[in-house]
Write an enzyme that holds these catalytic residues in place. Structure first.
Site, PDB file in Angstrom:
ATOM      1  N   LYS A 122       0.866  -1.178   0.000  1.00  0.00           N
ATOM      2  CA  LYS A 122       0.000   0.000   0.000  1.00  0.00           C
ATOM      3  C   LYS A 122       0.899   1.224   0.000  1.00  0.00           C
ATOM      4  CE  LYS A 122      -4.430   1.037   0.198  1.00  0.00           C
ATOM      5  NZ  LYS A 122      -5.614   0.324  -0.280  1.00  0.00           N
ATOM      6  N   ASP A 162      -6.955   4.352  -4.501  1.00  0.00           N
ATOM      7  CA  ASP A 162      -7.610   4.227  -3.193  1.00  0.00           C
ATOM      8  C   ASP A 162      -8.211   5.612  -2.950  1.00  0.00           C
ATOM      9  OD1 ASP A 162      -7.850   2.343  -0.692  1.00  0.00           O
ATOM     10  OD2 ASP A 162      -7.262   4.244   0.186  1.00  0.00           O
TER      11      ASP A 162
HETATM   12  P1  NDP Z   1     -12.748   7.885  -2.791  1.00  0.00           P
HETATM   13  O1  NDP Z   1     -11.666   8.859  -2.586  1.00  0.00           O
HETATM   14  O2  NDP Z   1     -13.284   7.674  -4.163  1.00  0.00           O
HETATM   15  O3  NDP Z   1     -13.972   8.217  -1.835  1.00  0.00           O
HETATM   16  C1  NDP Z   1     -13.819   8.273  -0.449  1.00  0.00           C
HETATM   17  C2  NDP Z   1     -15.110   8.726   0.180  1.00  0.00           C
HETATM   18  O4  NDP Z   1     -15.014   8.604   1.578  1.00  0.00           O
HETATM   19  C3  NDP Z   1     -15.418  10.193  -0.111  1.00  0.00           C
HETATM   20  O5  NDP Z   1     -16.803  10.372  -0.116  1.00  0.00           O
HETATM   21  C4  NDP Z   1     -14.752  10.891   1.080  1.00  0.00           C
HETATM   22  O6  NDP Z   1     -15.282  12.163   1.385  1.00  0.00           O
HETATM   23  C5  NDP Z   1     -15.070   9.906   2.193  1.00  0.00           C
HETATM   24  N1  NDP Z   1     -14.045  10.031   3.249  1.00  0.00           N
HETATM   25  C6  NDP Z   1     -12.705   9.893   3.101  1.00  0.00           C
HETATM   26  N2  NDP Z   1     -12.075  10.106   4.266  1.00  0.00           N
HETATM   27  C7  NDP Z   1     -13.048  10.382   5.145  1.00  0.00           C
HETATM   28  C8  NDP Z   1     -13.037  10.677   6.518  1.00  0.00           C
HETATM   29  N3  NDP Z   1     -11.886  10.745   7.223  1.00  0.00           N
HETATM   30  N4  NDP Z   1     -14.237  10.888   7.122  1.00  0.00           N
HETATM   31  C9  NDP Z   1     -15.404  10.835   6.417  1.00  0.00           C
HETATM   32  N5  NDP Z   1     -15.460  10.546   5.103  1.00  0.00           N
HETATM   33  C10 NDP Z   1     -14.309  10.331   4.495  1.00  0.00           C
HETATM   34  O7  NDP Z   1     -12.192   6.493  -2.188  1.00  0.00           O
HETATM   35  P2  NDP Z   1     -12.740   5.020  -2.423  1.00  0.00           P
HETATM   36  O8  NDP Z   1     -14.201   5.029  -2.635  1.00  0.00           O
HETATM   37  O9  NDP Z   1     -11.858   4.378  -3.428  1.00  0.00           O
HETATM   38  O10 NDP Z   1     -12.388   4.336  -1.024  1.00  0.00           O
HETATM   39  C11 NDP Z   1     -13.309   4.252   0.062  1.00  0.00           C
HETATM   40  C12 NDP Z   1     -12.896   3.150   1.002  1.00  0.00           C
HETATM   41  O11 NDP Z   1     -12.881   1.903   0.295  1.00  0.00           O
HETATM   42  C13 NDP Z   1     -11.505   3.293   1.623  1.00  0.00           C
HETATM   43  O12 NDP Z   1     -11.513   2.741   2.909  1.00  0.00           O
HETATM   44  C14 NDP Z   1     -10.648   2.426   0.693  1.00  0.00           C
HETATM   45  O13 NDP Z   1      -9.463   1.993   1.350  1.00  0.00           O
HETATM   46  C15 NDP Z   1     -11.620   1.289   0.444  1.00  0.00           C
HETATM   47  N6  NDP Z   1     -11.327   0.461  -0.717  1.00  0.00           N
HETATM   48  C16 NDP Z   1     -11.247   1.030  -1.973  1.00  0.00           C
HETATM   49  C17 NDP Z   1     -10.995   0.229  -3.069  1.00  0.00           C
HETATM   50  C18 NDP Z   1     -11.014   0.771  -4.458  1.00  0.00           C
HETATM   51  O14 NDP Z   1     -10.951  -0.036  -5.394  1.00  0.00           O
HETATM   52  N7  NDP Z   1     -11.115   2.074  -4.681  1.00  0.00           N
HETATM   53  C19 NDP Z   1     -10.729  -1.210  -2.914  1.00  0.00           C
HETATM   54  C20 NDP Z   1     -10.941  -1.714  -1.574  1.00  0.00           C
HETATM   55  C21 NDP Z   1     -11.195  -0.892  -0.528  1.00  0.00           C
HETATM   56  P3  NDP Z   1     -14.463  13.489   0.989  1.00  0.00           P
HETATM   57  O15 NDP Z   1     -14.643  13.627  -0.480  1.00  0.00           O
HETATM   58  O16 NDP Z   1     -15.074  14.580   1.782  1.00  0.00           O
HETATM   59  O17 NDP Z   1     -13.034  13.228   1.382  1.00  0.00           O
END
Ligand code: NDP
Length: 449
Positions: A122, A162
């Protein structure tokens, strides 16, 4: 187990998320260790919690005002026993070594569960893409890759996206890698379709999480049709979780970002979801604009004085935490249980605190831990690597069917491993044991390296 926890706390006292992730795995695998003294003799745990390699580097770049900015870049190469390091890059101001080590540790077991040959890693940076111009994001990504390129490669380490790293960032990162190496290889996944990406990769984590949920519900002869679902986040995972749920005739009533959440009792339909995709992926706006566009929805800003998240306090059948780590605490978990939620399926990595997990498991609801439920993303990344190696592209149905099959396999693998060690129906224990055994057996085969 205590010795290992003491060891990692002593070495890196501030890495709380890493300690949390390790502890969850250690508790689950206790019966395996008891039955297999060879693991202890080979110091497998000590080796497993120490990354094979840590790379930390300076990322200097110039902003639109001509000022020099400096961020910190990281790559944690955790374990390569079963394949090249594989895992996403996260760009978020909260990024530090503890968070990336927890994510890399989880990734090792998740990747093992997919049955594809991928080790775990990662990386990322404390860079915040929010509020930056296109050119600033490009310059940052290019500078980040100007160092990372010497450590990665299609057979060494294959990063992906991510939080904060989507198709746009992968494009800029790939462009610089290609220029510096003078070669076009599948060194990153999540590439755009017209230059080496795989169909269904953007959708894969969200779709996979819903497929996993459907498998869990089927064990109780239930389906997603007609259910009400809470989804957190509004990024990649949340959007495609919602899309698949809508397709399966479930009603999605919430989405969120780090500023607040919307509750739409009438349900987020296809048209409203398209609005969210444009809002988040193109305009890069905030979720509160949803309630301005659809006034029947209620927007609630984050209230730092609350010790729970009101998003998790609505009546619903299913919950899909899809934002970030530790977004469900004990109080949230109790609210979900009291509201008769039947299934919690983790799209995000480690979104539930240990106390929250205990509440879910004690209540008997179906709890799908992230390392199993969100493995669809890395699975299709693995399929992207396969297609790149073959220089072929599979059609949408072929990739989607493979994703469905992989999620069904992971589900069954978790159930079987849990039952074998006396924890029938406990997906968390099952995922940890199955992933652990596969990786450590490979480590034993390869000797002390
Ligand atoms: P994105 O950046 O596309 O979206 C993240 C979302 O979560 C946004 O809506 C963001 O809001 C919100 N967010 C991020 N940090 C916080 C926080 N501290 N508190 C509240 N909301 C928060 O990321 P992904 O959708 O790709 O990832 C989301 C989760 O899924 C993560 O845990 C990631 O590790 C996991 N994941 C992702 C994969 C992938 O293929 N993308 C694969 C497996 C797991 P804002 O815009 O305000 O920051």
């Amino acid at each position: 187990m205590q010795d290992i926890m003491e060891l990692i706390r002593r070495k890196d006292p501030e890495q709380r998320e890493f300690h949390q992730a390790v502890k969850e795995v250690l508790i689950s695998i206790e019966p395996v260790l008891e039955q297999n003294p060879v693991y202890r003799e080979a110091k497998i745990l000590e080796r497993l919690v120490e990354p094979e390699r840590l790379i930390v580097f300076r990322v200097p770049w110039v902003d639109d005002r001509g000022e020099i900015q400096v961020n910190r870049g990281f790559r944690v190469e955790m374990n390569s026993a079963i394949g090249p390091y594989k895992g996403g890059l996260r760009f978020h101001p909260s990024v530090n070594l503890g968070i990336l080590k927890f994510l890399a540790f989880e990734q090792v077991f998740k990747n093992a569960l997919t049955t594809l040959p991928m080790g775990g890693g990662k990386g990322g940076s404390d860079f915040d893409p929010k509020g930056k111009s296109e050119n600033e994001v490009m310059r940052f990504c290019h500078s980040f890759m100007a160092e990372l390129y010497r450590h990665i490669g299609a057979n060494t380490d294959v990063p992906a996206g991510d939080i904060g790293v989507g198709a746009r960032e992968i494009g800029y990162l790939f462009g610089m890698y290609k220029k510096l190496r003078n070669e076009f290889t599948g060194v990153l996944t999540g590439k755009s379709l017209n230059w080496g990406g795989s169909l269904v990769r953007p959708e894969a984590t969200g779709y996979g999480s819903v497929y996993f949920c459907a498998e869990m519900l089927a064990t109780r002869s239930k389906t997603l049709e007609g259910t009400t679902c809470l989804v957190s986040g509004s990024g990649n995972v949340a959007q495609y979780t919602a899309e698949k749920l809508i397709e399966l005739d479930a009603k999605v009533v919430t989405l969120s970002d780090s500023s607040g959440y919307i509750f739409d009792e009438s349900g987020i339909d296809r048209e409203k979801l398209e609005f969210v995709k444009t809002l988040k992926n193109i305009r890069r706006g905030r979720i509160k604009e949803y309630a301005e566009k659809y006034p029947q929805a209620v927007y609630t800003p984050v209230d730092p004085a609350l010790d729970y998240n009101p998003l998790w306090n609505h009546a619903a059948d299913c919950a899909f935490p899809s934002a970030t780590q530790n977004e469900i605490n004990a109080k949230d978990a109790r609210n979900l249980v009291n509201n008769k939620v039947q299934v919690v399926c983790e799209g995000a990595n480690m979104p539930t605190t240990p106390e929250g997990i205990d509440i879910f498991i004690d209540s008997g609801l179906l709890y799908g831990p992230g390392k199993a439920a969100n493995a669809g993303g890395v699975s299709v990344s693995g399929l992207e690597m396969t297609q790149n190696s073959m220089r072929l592209s599979w059609n949408r149905d072929e990739v989607d069917n493979r994703l469905k099959m992989i999620m069904a396999n992971i589900h069954q693998t978790c159930l079987d491993a849990a039952a074998r060690y006396g924890h029938a129906g406990n997906y968390m224990v099952g995922a940890n044991i199955a992933g652990f055994v596969k990786v450590v057996d490979a480590m034993l085969d390869q000797g002390v390296v």
